[in-house]
Write a protein that holds these residues in place. Structure first.
Motif, mmCIF file in Angstrom:
data_model
loop_
_atom_site.group_PDB
_atom_site.id
_atom_site.type_symbol
_atom_site.label_atom_id
_atom_site.label_comp_id
_atom_site.label_asym_id
_atom_site.label_seq_id
_atom_site.Cartn_x
_atom_site.Cartn_y
_atom_site.Cartn_z
ATOM 1 N N UNK A 57 0.828 -1.323 0.101
ATOM 2 C CA UNK A 57 0.068 -0.053 -0.326
ATOM 3 C C UNK A 57 0.885 1.241 0.046
ATOM 4 N N UNK A 58 1.689 1.395 -1.120
ATOM 5 C CA UNK A 58 2.717 2.479 -0.884
ATOM 6 C C UNK A 58 2.172 3.986 -0.934
ATOM 7 N N UNK A 59 0.710 3.894 -1.105
ATOM 8 C CA UNK A 59 0.325 5.284 -1.008
ATOM 9 C C UNK A 59 -0.226 5.482 0.394
ATOM 10 N N UNK A 60 -0.174 4.785 1.458
ATOM 11 C CA UNK A 60 -0.687 5.039 2.730
ATOM 12 C C UNK A 60 0.472 4.849 3.712
ATOM 13 N N UNK A 61 0.147 5.760 4.972
ATOM 14 C CA UNK A 61 1.017 5.728 6.125
ATOM 15 C C UNK A 61 0.894 4.458 7.088
ATOM 16 N N UNK A 62 1.919 4.332 7.778
ATOM 17 C CA UNK A 62 1.980 3.221 8.740
ATOM 18 C C UNK A 62 2.319 4.076 10.005
ATOM 19 N N UNK A 63 1.489 3.749 11.273
ATOM 20 C CA UNK A 63 1.756 4.303 12.389
ATOM 21 C C UNK A 63 1.984 3.309 13.484
ATOM 22 N N UNK A 64 2.951 3.577 14.226
ATOM 23 C CA UNK A 64 3.576 2.669 15.295
ATOM 24 C C UNK A 64 3.419 3.639 16.823
ATOM 25 N N UNK A 65 2.374 3.436 17.449
ATOM 26 C CA UNK A 65 2.188 3.930 18.655
ATOM 27 C C UNK A 65 3.007 3.491 20.017
ATOM 28 N N UNK A 66 3.471 4.276 20.605
ATOM 29 C CA UNK A 66 4.148 3.872 22.132
ATOM 30 C C UNK A 66 3.672 4.877 23.082
ATOM 31 N N UNK A 67 3.796 4.335 24.225
ATOM 32 C CA UNK A 67 3.050 5.054 25.306
ATOM 33 C C UNK A 67 3.719 6.085 25.912
ATOM 34 N N UNK A 68 5.171 6.306 25.570
ATOM 35 C CA UNK A 68 6.089 7.156 26.206
ATOM 36 C C UNK A 68 6.801 7.617 25.108
ATOM 37 N N UNK A 69 7.380 9.012 25.573
ATOM 38 C CA UNK A 69 8.282 9.590 24.320
ATOM 39 C C UNK A 69 9.482 9.005 24.328
ATOM 40 N N UNK A 70 10.185 8.497 25.312
ATOM 41 C CA UNK A 70 11.519 7.459 25.104
ATOM 42 C C UNK A 70 11.230 6.289 24.285
ATOM 43 N N UNK A 71 10.012 5.675 24.440
ATOM 44 C CA UNK A 71 9.855 4.649 23.693
ATOM 45 C C UNK A 71 9.528 4.875 22.282
ATOM 46 N N UNK A 72 8.671 5.973 22.118
ATOM 47 C CA UNK A 72 8.581 6.339 20.734
ATOM 48 C C UNK A 72 9.850 6.797 20.146
ATOM 49 N N UNK A 73 10.792 7.403 20.621
ATOM 50 C CA UNK A 73 12.169 7.612 19.993
ATOM 51 C C UNK A 73 12.877 6.389 19.746
ATOM 52 N N UNK A 74 12.810 5.598 20.790
ATOM 53 C CA UNK A 74 13.511 4.363 20.361
ATOM 54 C C UNK A 74 13.004 3.547 19.046
ATOM 55 N N UNK A 75 11.713 3.616 18.921
ATOM 56 C CA UNK A 75 11.148 2.935 17.675
ATOM 57 C C UNK A 75 11.497 3.547 16.577
ATOM 58 N N UNK A 76 11.415 4.946 16.782
ATOM 59 C CA UNK A 76 11.897 5.750 15.458
ATOM 60 C C UNK A 76 13.329 5.268 15.244
ATOM 61 N N UNK A 77 14.035 5.337 15.979
ATOM 62 C CA UNK A 77 15.634 5.021 15.946
ATOM 63 C C UNK A 77 15.581 3.494 15.049
ATOM 64 N N UNK A 78 15.156 2.573 15.840
ATOM 65 C CA UNK A 78 15.122 1.291 15.176
ATOM 66 C C UNK A 78 14.659 1.203 13.595
ATOM 67 N N UNK A 79 13.374 1.717 13.558
ATOM 68 C CA UNK A 79 12.958 1.836 11.928
ATOM 69 C C UNK A 79 14.126 2.601 11.145
ATOM 70 N N UNK A 80 14.548 3.775 11.557
ATOM 71 C CA UNK A 80 15.468 4.506 10.733
ATOM 72 C C UNK A 80 16.455 3.385 10.463
ATOM 73 N N UNK A 81 17.035 2.703 11.043
ATOM 74 C CA UNK A 81 18.241 1.799 11.151
ATOM 75 C C UNK A 81 17.797 0.517 10.228
ATOM 76 N N UNK A 82 16.561 -0.022 10.180
ATOM 77 C CA UNK A 82 16.290 -1.087 9.699
ATOM 78 C C UNK A 82 15.550 -0.961 8.264
ATOM 79 N N UNK A 83 14.646 0.124 8.323
ATOM 80 C CA UNK A 83 13.645 0.056 7.240
ATOM 81 C C UNK A 83 14.415 0.804 5.863
ATOM 82 N N UNK A 84 14.246 0.075 4.673
ATOM 83 C CA UNK A 84 14.850 0.595 3.639
ATOM 84 C C UNK A 84 14.072 1.676 2.873
ATOM 85 N N UNK A 85 13.966 2.590 3.488
ATOM 86 C CA UNK A 85 13.219 3.822 2.824
ATOM 87 C C UNK A 85 13.851 5.159 3.085
ATOM 88 N N UNK A 86 13.811 6.221 2.488
ATOM 89 C CA UNK A 86 14.679 7.484 2.652
ATOM 90 C C UNK A 86 14.225 7.866 4.217
#
Length: 149
Positions: A57-86
């Motif tokens: 579904x290339x024209x749709x967004x994906x949302x990952x929710x986390x209950x705290x700011x630190x965990x949200x930032x942690x997930x963001x860094x993980x996805x930046x490191x592993x997802x093959x997108x800009x």
């Protein structure tokens, strides 16, 4: 043990574990609550689900929710490191961002956000959930009472 081969996962970045790929396939077929012990890769499973949605579904967004700011930032860094997108297509949205900044960030393909901000921005009309392929709730057991989940 090899590595995940997927157009939206960076090569040689995620080890292939059968239970993770099996669970990610189930998640693609139906709404799923994944309950496994800490350290067994729920975030990897989430990233595989996001990668499949980015592909299918290339024209749709994906949302990952986390209950705290630190965990949200942690997930963001993980996805930046592993997802093959800009990297500019993966955003982190928390209460640290002002309203105008958040409005722009919601146009990205992959969003890591806190549930409070997500609910607030849905109410503001920043997010059209029809343009969202998947919402992943990390720490779903917190979704009790009046929690924004």
């Amino acid at each position: 043990m090899g590595f995940i081969e997927h157009p939206f996962i960076k090569p040689n970045s995620v080890e292939c574990r059968e239970y993770q790929t099996d669970l990610s396939r189930v998640c693609m077929e139906k709404d799923t609550l994944v309950v496994i012990p800490t350290g067994l890769g729920k975030t990897v499973i989430a990233s595989l689900v996001i990668a499949d949605h980015l592909k299918n579904q290339p024209d749709k967004r994906c949302i990952l929710l986390a209950p705290t700011r630190p965990l949200t930032h942690q997930h963001h860094q993980f996805l930046l490191h592993h997802l093959n997108i800009h990297h500019g297509e993966v955003e982190c949205i928390t209460g640290e961002d002002d309203v105008d900044t958040r409005r722009l960030k919601w146009w990205k393909r992959v969003i890591c956000a806190t549930p409070q901000i997500t609910r607030s921005d849905i109410e503001r009309g920043f997010i059209d959930l029809k343009e969202t392929a998947v919402v992943i709730y990390d720490e779903a057991h917190r979704a009790v009472g009046n929690h924004p989940y």
